[in-house]
Design a protein around this motif. Structure first.
Motif, PDB file in Angstrom:
ATOM      1  N   SER A  36       0.844  -1.187   0.000  1.00 17.29           N
ATOM      2  CA  SER A  36       0.000   0.000   0.000  1.00 17.29           C
ATOM      3  C   SER A  36       0.881   1.239   0.000  1.00 17.29           C
ATOM      4  O   SER A  36       1.928   1.287   0.635  1.00 17.29           O
ATOM      5  CB  SER A  36      -0.891  -0.007   1.245  1.00 17.29           C
ATOM      6  N   SER A  43       0.477   3.859   1.489  1.00 16.30           N
ATOM      7  CA  SER A  43       0.533   4.475   2.807  1.00 16.30           C
ATOM      8  C   SER A  43       1.406   3.706   3.779  1.00 16.30           C
ATOM      9  O   SER A  43       1.764   4.210   4.836  1.00 16.30           O
ATOM     10  CB  SER A  43      -0.879   4.593   3.385  1.00 16.30           C
ATOM     11  N   ALA A  44       1.757   2.470   3.434  1.00 22.03           N
ATOM     12  CA  ALA A  44       2.535   1.626   4.352  1.00 22.03           C
ATOM     13  C   ALA A  44       4.014   1.981   4.297  1.00 22.03           C
ATOM     14  O   ALA A  44       4.546   2.327   3.247  1.00 22.03           O
ATOM     15  CB  ALA A  44       2.346   0.156   4.010  1.00 22.03           C
ATOM     16  N   SER A  78       1.680  -1.017   8.548  1.00 18.50           N
ATOM     17  CA  SER A  78       0.450  -0.389   8.089  1.00 18.50           C
ATOM     18  C   SER A  78      -0.641  -0.697   9.097  1.00 18.50           C
ATOM     19  O   SER A  78      -0.496  -1.580   9.949  1.00 18.50           O
ATOM     20  CB  SER A  78       0.048  -0.916   6.702  1.00 18.50           C
ATOM     21  N   TYR A 129       2.571   4.446   9.785  1.00 20.70           N
ATOM     22  CA  TYR A 129       1.470   3.629   9.274  1.00 20.70           C
ATOM     23  C   TYR A 129       0.772   4.254   8.072  1.00 20.70           C
ATOM     24  O   TYR A 129       0.020   3.569   7.378  1.00 20.70           O
ATOM     25  CB  TYR A 129       0.443   3.386  10.382  1.00 20.70           C
ATOM     26  N   GLU A 130       0.998   5.517   7.810  1.00 20.71           N
ATOM     27  CA  GLU A 130       0.234   6.160   6.739  1.00 20.71           C
ATOM     28  C   GLU A 130       1.041   7.102   5.852  1.00 20.71           C
ATOM     29  O   GLU A 130       0.508   7.647   4.895  1.00 20.71           O
ATOM     30  CB  GLU A 130      -0.940   6.950   7.330  1.00 20.71           C
TER      31      GLU A 130
END
Length: 782
Positions: free
Chosen positions: A46, A48-49, A64, A333-334
């Motif tokens: 992802s 965002s990860a 994440s 995490y983002e």
């Protein structure tokens, strides 16, 4: 009138067609609803990860919010049986349509919508199902009526786009990589590993049919909980394969009669390579500034350690110390960061294998055999039943179960009663997980019966940490014995003492009386003991004394030096334990130190007296590749270069002629090596610190509690418990030419440098480790 009605109907139809076309055009361009970036769909991570990347360019893992346990595989890595089962069951005309099967869709609408037939079949193609996965798995999906109304048209547009961007083979692989097969098995690779402990390329027809059957409804056809239902669904898939002529009728009859054969093994984000390291790194980067009130009274030492790290280590609390452009702190995490670590996946694997081979396959069976007839097992028989009960009660109060129930409002009586009720549970064993029934209290005792270990390997020059093993199994033993855990170091502290002596004018050739003497420690008489009386009453060199780990020589040296100076020197070596106080008995290692600190301290012996702090991360980048932070080695001078050179002579003798001699005669490791074994009272802790010109590594092995240990020195000394892990690791490292480590590399010393060459010492007794017998540890801290 009739003409007007016809014109109106045509106009209405045209308006509907134009409106529909307009809606689809708007969806196609992303003006309405959500349109994912399909060109990035093959990226397994992802955006965002945060990615954790090894020094050799491998992905160690991600951080994440969803903690997906997914590993992407290519089409050619998936068994043909899976592909055939999927196409036959979910989309027989898959190779004939362009994302939407209008024939199947019309059939489903007419039969199911108009006639209510349950056997009409579905109208969704595999591409549409993939589109649905892509659409519904996005973050922040809305669930209002408008969103639901637009979902199907959006999925159709996504499906058509998928067919434009990807080949049929890629779409099949994408679907199988995206699907959640339950039990945190996201993707076909993890599913194959979870249900059958094999790779997706190895799946048989029946195994493939079972997994494809889950695509209809994983929870409903869960083979772990509902094997009969799963078998029926598997046979439906086999029927479809027969119908599409992927298998013969005879093959179907044979396959359908077979029972489900699972080799089930749960997997989650805790698995994979370097799990202890990844968790240590996560906690380190996200740490808050230490506040005394947030630490329990008994853990003041950790508060001190964290406070020092906050001030001196730029990596500790990096997310909170640094801000993004909008002024908010970084979020692992983002924010889609890339964290480039110093870990080498090959060396990490070798380290994990070495811990498993020695602790799991050798020490643990021996420990279990020794405990078989002990009434106090796994505790030593030297404890009384009331002392064992006190330890167990303390473990109960510190357990997660106790604190969760306490937070939920249960009384202490109710909580304690629950610990005596038998419940089903899955427990760890080295031969695989075991489903059993036992009380939570018994499970605590069961887990205490397993030995623990910690191992770290570092480049002494750069400080780059190459391997980090915090325990024997992260899923079941999450406590990190490399950085968090601290244990008494025993004789591995002696090189620090000897380095103080070298700094104060001593040489390896200087002699000391090898006799037992009595000293005063904290107002009490203290008489250190040895396990060996070799050369008793003689004058022996310091080189011989350290090689034999002789307690009498260490005590003699301590009496000639300043305990205050020794404590100051330990601080310079990076040992920040606030419980360390000046004392005579400190020379035998009653203080508690982490593996990480010990490895860092021993780097000074290779670096001409310069200690290098461990470096875990080299740089951090944002999602666009911009470098946000770079981390350099932090060094400080501990002893002079001359004293460090003398220490190399002393510590090489430990391996060549002393307590670590089995490195040579048993494990046949060549090259220049220095090291030190260590064993504490009653064999509670086994240590080995070993180094070459290119690597310094440390290992600790012991029980969860100090009263869990081997009863004899045969298994319980550092040379037996910890040294073999280092030896197995170095054998593997030297055997891998791609790593660039060689036993031919020499320490940076003159070839003829040996201040003890003419002493003629020849009465060595290798492989005998003196423990700290006779020390009253409590009096040391009084």
């Amino acid at each position: 009138m009739r003409k007007a009605i016809i014109i109106f109907l045509w106009a209405l139809l045209a308006a509907v067609v134009v409106s529909a076309a307009g809606v689809f055009f708007a969806i196609w361009n992303g003006w309405i609803g959500y349109m994912p970036d399909l060109e990035d769909l093959q990226n397994p991570i992802s955006k965002s990860a945060t990615q954790i990347i090894s020094s050799d360019g491998k992905l160690l893992g991600t951080w994440s919010y969803n903690k997906e346990n997914r590993v992407i595989v290519d089409y050619n890595e998936i068994s043909e049986n899976v592909i055939k089962a999927l196409v036959a069951t979910e989309d027989a005309r898959f190779y004939d349509h362009s994302g939407i099967d209008f024939r199947a869709l019309l059939r489903a609408v007419v039969k199911r919508g108009m006639f209510g037939s349950e056997s009409a079949g579905g109208g969704s193609t595999i591409t549409q199902q993939l589109a649905k996965l892509v659409y519904t798995q996005r973050e922040g999906i809305a669930h209002n009526s408008t969103e639901r109304l637009m979902q199907k048209p959006i999925e159709w547009v996504i499906a058509v786009k998928l067919e434009r961007y990807y080949t049929k083979e890629e779409i099949l692989a994408l679907y199988l990589n995206q699907f959640d097969f339950l039990h945190n098995a996201v993707g076909i690779k993890t599913a194959a590993n979870t249900y059958f402990s094999k790779e997706p390329s190895e799946l048989t027809i029946n195994e493939a049919a079972l997994l494809v059957g889950l695509c209809k409804n994983p929870s409903l056809f869960n083979p772990v909980r509902y094997p009969e239902r799963a078998t029926q669904r598997r046979n439906v898939v086999l029927q479809q394969m027969r119908k599409e002529k992927y298998i013969t009728s005879a093959a179907y009859d044979s396959l359908a009669a077979e029972p489900i054969m699972l080799h089930f093994r749960r997997t989650d984000h805790k698995d994979g390579i370097a799990p202890y390291f990844r968790e240590f790194l996560r906690q380190c980067l996200t740490a808050d500034k230490p506040v005394r009130e947030n630490y329990p009274e008994w853990n003041y030492r950790q508060f001190v350690s964290d406070s020092i790290a906050w001030e001196n280590d730029p990596m500790y609390g990096w997310c909170k110390k640094n801000r993004k452009r909008d002024g908010t702190p970084y979020n692992i995490y983002e924010d889609g960061l890339k964290v480039f670590t110093t870990i080498d996946t090959r060396m990490q694997q070798y380290a994990e294998e070495s811990v498993e081979a020695h602790v799991g396959k050798y020490l643990q069976p021996a420990f279990d055999a020794g405990n078989r007839h002990k009434p106090n097992a796994p505790f030593t028989d030297q404890l009384t039943p009331s002392e064992v009960e006190a330890i167990m009660n303390r473990a109960v109060v510190q357990s997660e179960r106790y604190n969760v129930m306490l937070s939920a409002g249960y009384s202490k009586e109710e909580i304690l009663a629950s610990f005596h009720k038998r419940v089903p549970m899955t427990v760890f064993s080295y031969k695989g997980e075991i489903d059993t029934v036992m009380t939570p209290l018994d499970s605590i005792r069961y887990y205490k019966s397993f030995l623990r270990a910690g191992f770290m390997s570092m480049d002494p020059t750069t400080g780059y940490v190459k391997a980090y093993v915090g325990g024997v199994n992260y899923h079941y033993f999450m406590y990190d014995m490399v950085s968090t855990g601290r244990r008494q170091v025993g004789s591995t502290i002696k090189p620090y003492l000897y380095s103080l002596a070298m700094e104060n004018g001593f040489t390896p050739c200087d002699e000391a009386p090898n006799v037992q003497q009595t000293y005063i420690v904290a107002g009490q008489a203290w008489t250190p003991r040895n396990s060996s009386n070799a050369r008793y009453g003689e004058m022996v060199t310091l080189k011989w004394g350290l090689a034999q780990s002789n307690n009498w020589i260490s005590a003699y040296l301590m009496s000639r030096l300043s305990p205050e100076q020794f404590v100051a020197l330990l601080r310079a070596y990076g040992i920040d334990n606030p419980d360390i106080h000046p004392s005579m008995s400190l020379c035998l290692g009653p203080c508690e130190v982490s593996v990480s600190q010990m490895v860092s301290g021993y780097s000074a012996f290779v670096n001409h007296g310069i200690r290098t702090s461990p470096v875990f991360v080299t740089r951090i980048e944002d999602s666009e590749g911009n470098v946000l932070a770079e981390f350099s080695p932090r060094m400080n001078e501990v002893i002079s270069a001359d004293a460090a050179d003398k220490m190399l002579t002393l510590l090489r003798a430990v391996v060549d002629e002393g307590t670590a001699h089995r490195v040579r005669f048993k494990y046949n490791i060549e090259g220049e090596i220095g090291g030190k074994t260590g064993t504490t009272n009653r064999n509670s802790d086994g240590w080995f610190m070993g180094f070459t010109p290119q690597l310094v590594s440390g290992c600790w092995v012991g029980g969860e509690d100090r009263d869990i240990h081997f009863d004899s020195m045969v298994y319980g000394q550092g040379a037996s418990m910890a040294l073999p892990i280092w030896a197995y690791y170095m054998q593997k490292v030297y055997a891998d030419p791609s790593l660039g480590y060689s036993p031919a590399v020499r320490f940076d010393l003159p070839e003829d440098y040996d201040p003890c060459a003419a002493t003629g010492e020849d009465d060595f007794s290798p492989d005998e480790e003196d423990d700290m017998s006779g020390i009253d540890i409590e009096s040391v801290y009084e």
